[in-house]
Design an enzyme around this catalytic site. Structure first.
Site, short mmCIF file in Angstrom:
data_model
loop_
_atom_site.label_atom_id
_atom_site.label_comp_id
_atom_site.label_asym_id
_atom_site.label_seq_id
_atom_site.Cartn_x
_atom_site.Cartn_y
_atom_site.Cartn_z
N GLU A 105 4.48 -40.07 -15.26
CA GLU A 105 4.66 -41.40 -15.29
C GLU A 105 3.62 -42.17 -15.09
OE1 GLU A 105 8.50 -41.98 -12.97
OE2 GLU A 105 9.31 -40.20 -13.79
N SER A 156 -3.32 -41.60 -12.96
CA SER A 156 -4.00 -42.63 -12.09
C SER A 156 -4.88 -43.72 -12.67
CB SER A 156 -4.98 -41.60 -11.15
OG SER A 156 -4.11 -40.77 -10.27
C1 LIG Z 1 5.14 -31.47 -16.21
C2 LIG Z 1 5.13 -32.70 -17.09
C3 LIG Z 1 6.49 -33.39 -17.15
C4 LIG Z 1 6.47 -34.67 -18.00
N1 LIG Z 1 7.61 -35.36 -18.26
C5 LIG Z 1 7.86 -36.16 -18.68
C6 LIG Z 1 8.89 -36.76 -19.22
O1 LIG Z 1 9.98 -36.64 -18.84
N2 LIG Z 1 9.23 -37.64 -20.30
C7 LIG Z 1 7.84 -38.12 -20.99
O2 LIG Z 1 7.96 -39.24 -21.81
N3 LIG Z 1 6.76 -37.76 -20.52
C8 LIG Z 1 6.58 -36.81 -19.62
N4 LIG Z 1 5.45 -36.14 -19.48
C9 LIG Z 1 4.27 -36.82 -19.96
C10 LIG Z 1 3.37 -37.36 -19.13
O3 LIG Z 1 3.85 -38.83 -18.92
C11 LIG Z 1 1.95 -37.56 -19.93
O4 LIG Z 1 1.15 -36.31 -19.87
C12 LIG Z 1 0.97 -38.76 -19.20
O5 LIG Z 1 1.70 -39.85 -19.50
C13 LIG Z 1 -0.34 -38.81 -19.94
O6 LIG Z 1 -0.21 -38.82 -21.46
P1 LIG Z 1 -1.00 -37.66 -22.03
O7 LIG Z 1 -0.92 -36.21 -21.37
O8 LIG Z 1 -0.68 -37.69 -23.49
O9 LIG Z 1 -2.68 -38.05 -21.77
P2 LIG Z 1 -3.62 -39.15 -22.56
O10 LIG Z 1 -2.80 -40.41 -22.51
O11 LIG Z 1 -3.95 -38.54 -23.60
O12 LIG Z 1 -4.64 -39.43 -21.63
C14 LIG Z 1 -5.89 -38.50 -21.32
C15 LIG Z 1 -6.68 -38.83 -20.48
O13 LIG Z 1 -7.32 -40.07 -20.56
C16 LIG Z 1 -7.29 -41.09 -19.70
N5 LIG Z 1 -6.55 -42.42 -20.36
C17 LIG Z 1 -5.94 -42.61 -21.52
N6 LIG Z 1 -5.73 -44.10 -21.71
C18 LIG Z 1 -6.68 -44.54 -21.09
C19 LIG Z 1 -7.44 -45.92 -20.82
N7 LIG Z 1 -6.79 -46.93 -21.35
N8 LIG Z 1 -7.89 -46.22 -19.75
C20 LIG Z 1 -8.49 -45.13 -19.02
N9 LIG Z 1 -8.28 -43.71 -19.19
C21 LIG Z 1 -7.17 -43.51 -20.12
C22 LIG Z 1 -6.02 -40.42 -18.97
O14 LIG Z 1 -5.93 -41.40 -17.78
C23 LIG Z 1 -6.34 -39.22 -18.91
O15 LIG Z 1 -7.15 -38.79 -17.90
C24 LIG Z 1 5.31 -35.19 -18.41
C25 LIG Z 1 4.31 -34.32 -18.73
C26 LIG Z 1 4.05 -33.12 -17.72
C27 LIG Z 1 2.74 -32.18 -17.81
#
Ligand SMILES: Cc1cc2nc3c(=O)[nH]c(=O)nc-3n(C[C@H](O)[C@H](O)[C@H](O)COP(=O)(O)OP(=O)(O)OC[C@H]3O[C@@H](n4cnc5c(N)ncnc54)[C@H](O)[C@@H]3O)c2cc1C
Length: 375
Positions: free
Chosen positions: A354, A357
């Site tokens: 969601e 950080s």
């Molecule tokens: C157990 C679990 C349940 C989940 N449930 C849901 C759900 O029900 N529905 C749903 O839609 N999603 C869900 N998610 C997905 C979750 O919301 C995403 O994993 C999360 O939003 C981060 O996206 P990502 O994993 O693609 O990481 P990325 O977006 O690829 O980020 C990777 C890293 O880069 C950093 N980063 C990215 N962009 C920036 C920026 N502009 N500035 C600084 N740092 C940045 C991030 O903070 C992170 O540290 C779930 C994930 C898990 C593991």
């Protein structure tokens, strides 16, 4: 009263399952899901006429905290169902949509989810690739979603898809997709570090025909709807983090007075009591930030920044509290006989889903810049 009732339910019905769900990575038995329905846990803020409890957001946060103290994985299922499926349905849905979907969701007869994330679109929701092409009275959805909470057990998913990928955020619509729709399928259930009792999964949309009447809100308003939905959801994730932290703190404080080394309880060493002091302070501060965001929401004041702040703080506090709790348990904190290592594994994801950080800091930072640029 809410706290007392839910604490009793969690102790009597969830506690025995918490470790089993985690170890075996399986969902709650249907009987407990039904019992939670009788306690209105699936419709915490839904109107009574739909079978909900019509409670305020502080009560909602208390319920999520109490459940998550015992099983964070169950807390996850409950918070997602309530705050990012049922809540936006009630907030943005038409009368017909609400009458059609809210009763089954609020009673727990059907479980809900909210699905935005895709393999190449996480924090950057505007870059989703799932498409929705108009076809008469329907839209045809094609694409793949990842990390869907409640994915393996859910019946109704609010699904973000793009009606025009070139428009990025401006082309996103939210569709109410039902499991029974042809072309919808559940992919692999994730083998996760924590939250193992939630069937987080992939979802596939293979030419799923979704009626136009299942579009939630105006068709190209999905990005705004999603952002407002996540503002609500983050209060729940913060409460979940608080619940995990409270569980870890309680276990560590009790152990500190029970475990003796050098002929005295380890809690009487200042190094340990100072850890407990920091832990307690972090948890109380988390709770106050959560209640402030909840109170703003209940009084119809802006709460987007407050929600991001409570999520940022409570999740990082939970992680630190769990790390210190594990340290207080020494080697016994590292083995699976005791639940401290589970609390630690469960806490980590609250800093990620969601909105990470880092994304919370962007939201809070942008609000500060906006406020001060007006001066
Ligand atoms: C157990 C679990 C349940 C989940 N449930 C849901 C759900 O029900 N529905 C749903 O839609 N999603 C869900 N998610 C997905 C979750 O919301 C995403 O994993 C999360 O939003 C981060 O996206 P990502 O994993 O693609 O990481 P990325 O977006 O690829 O980020 C990777 C890293 O880069 C950093 N980063 C990215 N962009 C920036 C920026 N502009 N500035 C600084 N740092 C940045 C991030 O903070 C992170 O540290 C779930 C994930 C898990 C593991």
């Amino acid at each position: 009263m809410v706290q007392k009732n839910i604490r009793k339910f969690a102790a009597e019905s969830l506690d025995e399952w918490a470790n089993v769900l985690d170890r075996e990575s399986k969902p709650l038995p249907a009987e407990i899901v039904r019992e939670m329905g009788r306690l209105n846990i699936w419709g915490i803020q839904a109107p009574v006429r739909f079978g909900g409890a019509d409670l305020d957001t502080i009560s909602y946060a208390i319920i999520i905290e109490e459940i998550s103290r015992v099983s964070a994985a169950v807390g996850l299922g409950v918070t997602v169902h309530n705050s990012v499926c049922l809540a936006p349905l009630l907030k943005f849905g038409t009368k017909e949509q609400i009458e059609r979907f809210a009763p089954d969701l609020a009673s727990g007869k059907k479980i809900g989810g909210f699905t935005v994330t895709e393999p190449h679109a996480g924090s950057d929701m505007a870059s989703i690739q799932t498409t929705a092409v108009p076809d008469g009275d329907h839209y045809i959805l094609n694409g793949q979603k990842t990390f869907v909470t409640n994915g393996g057990i859910g019946d109704i998913f609010l699904t973000a898809a793009s009606v025009d990928t070139g428009k990025k955020a401006g082309g996103i619509a939210i569709f109410i997709v039902e499991k029974s729709m042809k072309g919808f399928s559940v992919g692999k259930i994730e083998d996760m570090m924590g939250m193992r009792g939630n069937m987080v999964s992939e979802l596939f949309f293979n030419s799923v025909r979704v009626p136009r009447e299942n579009v939630l809100g105006p068709v190209d308003d999905g990005f705004r709807i999603s952002m407002q939905t996540l503002d609500i959801g983050r209060i729940g994730i913060a409460a979940q983090a608080l619940g995990i932290g409270i569980a870890a703190f309680g276990a560590a404080a009790a152990y500190a007075m029970e475990r003796k080394q050098f002929d005295r309880p380890i809690g009487t060493f200042q190094a340990i009591s100072f850890k407990l002091a920091d832990m307690k302070t972090l948890l109380d501060a988390s709770r106050l930030l959560i209640y402030r965001a909840a109170d703003h929401k209940d009084r119809n004041l802006p709460f987007s920044t407050e929600s991001a702040m409570c999520k940022l703080f409570a999740s990082e506090a939970a992680m630190r509290v769990c790390m210190e709790a594990l340290q207080i348990f020494g080697g016994y904190g590292y083995v699976k006989d005791l639940p401290v290592e589970r609390f630690f594994r469960d806490a980590k994801i609250t800093e990620i889903y969601e909105g990470t950080s880092e994304i919370m800091k962007i939201i809070i930072g942008n609000a500060i810049l906006k406020e001060f640029s007006r001066l």
